[in-house]
Write an enzyme that holds these catalytic residues in place. Sequence first.
Site, PDB file in Angstrom:
ATOM      1  N   SER A  28       6.895  14.669 -11.436  1.00 31.81           N
ATOM      2  CA  SER A  28       8.127  15.037 -12.157  1.00 31.81           C
ATOM      3  C   SER A  28       9.205  13.980 -11.943  1.00 31.81           C
ATOM      4  CB  SER A  28       8.629  16.398 -11.689  1.00 31.81           C
ATOM      5  OG  SER A  28       8.935  16.362 -10.310  1.00 31.81           O
ATOM      6  N   HIS A 161      33.406  34.599 -47.082  1.00 31.71           N
ATOM      7  CA  HIS A 161      32.276  34.330 -48.004  1.00 31.71           C
ATOM      8  C   HIS A 161      32.431  32.964 -48.671  1.00 31.71           C
ATOM      9  CE1 HIS A 161      31.508  38.729 -47.841  1.00 31.71           C
ATOM     10  NE2 HIS A 161      32.823  38.778 -47.840  1.00 31.71           N
ATOM     11  N   SER A 282      26.313   5.130 -47.939  1.00 32.95           N
ATOM     12  CA  SER A 282      24.995   5.288 -48.540  1.00 32.95           C
ATOM     13  C   SER A 282      24.446   3.907 -48.874  1.00 32.95           C
ATOM     14  CB  SER A 282      25.112   6.120 -49.814  1.00 32.95           C
ATOM     15  OG  SER A 282      24.040   5.833 -50.695  1.00 32.95           O
ATOM     16  N   LYS A 288      29.817   6.545 -51.889  1.00 32.78           N
ATOM     17  CA  LYS A 288      29.660   7.604 -50.897  1.00 32.78           C
ATOM     18  C   LYS A 288      30.384   7.339 -49.578  1.00 32.78           C
ATOM     19  CE  LYS A 288      27.606  10.924 -51.002  1.00 32.78           C
ATOM     20  NZ  LYS A 288      26.190  11.303 -50.893  1.00 32.78           N
ATOM     21  N   GLU A 295      27.130  16.433 -39.368  1.00 36.84           N
ATOM     22  CA  GLU A 295      25.813  17.014 -39.661  1.00 36.84           C
ATOM     23  C   GLU A 295      24.914  16.962 -38.429  1.00 36.84           C
ATOM     24  OE1 GLU A 295      25.292  16.132 -44.382  1.00 36.84           O
ATOM     25  OE2 GLU A 295      25.198  14.417 -43.052  1.00 36.84           O
ATOM     26  N   GLN A 327       8.381  23.522 -12.567  1.00 37.34           N
ATOM     27  CA  GLN A 327       8.728  22.104 -12.640  1.00 37.34           C
ATOM     28  C   GLN A 327       9.099  21.707 -14.069  1.00 37.34           C
ATOM     29  OE1 GLN A 327       6.605  19.027 -10.377  1.00 37.34           O
ATOM     30  NE2 GLN A 327       5.835  18.291 -12.328  1.00 37.34           N
TER      31      GLN A 327
HETATM   32  N1  ARG Z   1       8.046  18.911  -7.932  1.00 37.76           N
HETATM   33  C1  ARG Z   1       8.280  20.312  -7.757  1.00 37.76           C
HETATM   34  C2  ARG Z   1       9.267  20.768  -8.811  1.00 37.76           C
HETATM   35  O1  ARG Z   1       9.898  19.943  -9.329  1.00 37.76           O
HETATM   36  C3  ARG Z   1       8.860  20.588  -6.406  1.00 37.76           C
HETATM   37  C4  ARG Z   1       8.364  21.806  -5.750  1.00 37.76           C
HETATM   38  C5  ARG Z   1       6.963  21.661  -5.411  1.00 37.76           C
HETATM   39  N2  ARG Z   1       6.496  22.729  -4.611  1.00 37.76           N
HETATM   40  C6  ARG Z   1       5.194  22.950  -4.504  1.00 37.76           C
HETATM   41  N3  ARG Z   1       4.859  23.904  -3.754  1.00 37.76           N
HETATM   42  N4  ARG Z   1       4.327  22.222  -5.139  1.00 37.76           N
HETATM   43  O2  ARG Z   1       9.392  21.919  -9.110  1.00 37.76           O
END
Ligand code: ARG
Length: 472
Positions: A28, A161, A282, A288, A295, A327
Site C-alpha cells: 500500500s 423550476h 472552442s 464560444k 462543469e 487497506q
Molecule cells: N498495510 C496495512 C493497511 O494499510 C497495515 C495494517 C496491516 N495489518 C496486518 N495485520 N496486515 O491497512
Amino acid sequence: MTKKKRAGIWQRRFSKPVNNDMLRFTASTEEDVCLIEYDIAASIAHVKMLRKQKIIPGRQARSLIRGLRQIRTEYLKGKFRLLPEHEDVHMNIEMRLQELIGSTGQYLHTARSRNDLVAADLRLYARAAIAKLIKKIIMIQKKLLESARKYKTVVMPGYTHLQNAQPVLWSFYVLSYVYRFQRDIECLQYALKRVNISPLGSCAFAGTTHAIDPDYTTRLLGFDRFADNGLDAVTDRDFLGEVSYICTQIMLHCSGFAEDMILYVTREFSLIELDESIATGSSIMPQKKNPDVFELIRVRAGNAIGNLTGLLSMFKGLPSAYNRDLQETKKVFFRQVENTFQCLDMSDMVIPYLRPQKNIWAEQENIICATGLADYLVQKGYAFRQAYDMIAQCVKESKGKVDKFIKKCVNMMKIKEEMIRSLIKPKNAVKAVKSKSGTGPKQTNQAMRRAERLVRKNQQFVRQIRTSSAAV
Ligand code: ARG
C-alpha cells in the site's frame, strides 16, 4: 539505504521466499505517502510512552526518537521513499529506522501492532483533513460575503423550476450558499468528535501484557480520549464513511453553485458575464466562451458519490478486527478528500470573477413581481385567494405582456397606474419584503451580519484543532 537484500520483517517467519508479484499487489506504499508524517508522529508518541512507563530504556528511546525525526527530515526534503517490497508505511519506517540506528530500531514495535497504528494514522489524517476542509470553506464563505457586500443593491430574478419566480437581491442569493456551506462546517465539527479518539494502545486488538499508558499517547497526539474497546478500535472505520459523506455533501453544494453559474452566464439568462480568465474556448466555434471550470466542479460531485458508495461497499460484511480489505479503503478515502480540496479551491478561486450584470432589469416593470402585488392587495383588504385570482385573470388576459397586464390591473383593481408600475418594479418588490430570512434589504443585511459572526466562530474553532506534528 542498504544494497544487500534482507527479507522483510514478517517474512523471516517463513521458510520460503514470498512471491514478489503478490508482494507488489498487497503493498500500500503508493497511498501510504499520505500517512508518513502521521505515522512518524504516532511512533514518536508511542516511544515517549514506552520510555515513561520504563518498558524500554531511556537511551534506546532517545535514539529511536532521533531516528524517527531524521526520517521526518528526510521525508520533508523529499528523500524518503516508500519501497513496495516493505509493503506499507509502517514497515518502511521501521526498516529505515533500523538502517539509521541499527538494532535499537528493534525496540520500536513493542506493545503495538500495525492494526492500532494504521487506525491512529488515519485518524490523524482525517483530523488534519477536517481542519483543512473547514479552512477552505471559510475562505469561500468570506469571498461570498465580500460579493454580497460589493453587489448589495443588485436585484436578480429568483427561480423555482428554473422559471422566473420572485425577484431577490444578489446578496440574498449568495448568502444562501454561505449558509449551505455553514452546515458542512457544522457536520465536520460534529464528525471531529468521533474522529479524535485514539486507538493507539489497542495493539492487534486484544491489548497487551505490558504496562502501557495509552492515555499518555492520547494526550501527546492531541486526541480527546482513548478508545473504550480494543476490538472496536481496530475495526472501526465509520469515521472514514462519515467524513466521506460530508465531503460528498460539500461537493453537492459546490456542484449546485457551479450549475447556477453555468446557467447564469448563458446568453439566455445573462445574469453574469463570464470573465475571460475563467473561460475556455472552442476549437471550431470562434464565438464560444465556455464555463468548463464550473462543469468540471459539477461533475466531480459524481466522483464523490462514487467514492462514497465504493467505500461503504468495502465495509459491508467485514468480520471483526483488522482485515486486509481495510487497506483498500484508504485509497478511496484519500481520493475523496483530495477531490474535495480541489473543488473547494476552484470554487474559491472563481467567486471574485463573478460580477452580476448591470441592474437595468430591476428598474423595469415585470410580472415576476406578481406575488408582491397580490400581497399589496391583501393589505388593501382583499382575501389572498381573491387577490391571486384577480392577478391570475390579468396575466391570462394580457398573455403575460407587461403593458397590457398593467392596464388590466388598473381596470380591475381600481388602483392608479403609477402605483401598479411602482409595485411591479423588481427593485421595489424586493424592498417591500419584510419577513425575517426573506430577501428584503434590511433582513438580508441582518443575515449578512449573522453570517459574518458565524465565519468568525468557524475561524476560532479551526484554530484550536490540534495538529499532530505540533504535539510531538
Ligand atoms: N498495510 C496495512 C493497511 O494499510 C497495515 C495494517 C496491516 N495489518 C496486518 N495485520 N496486515 O491497512
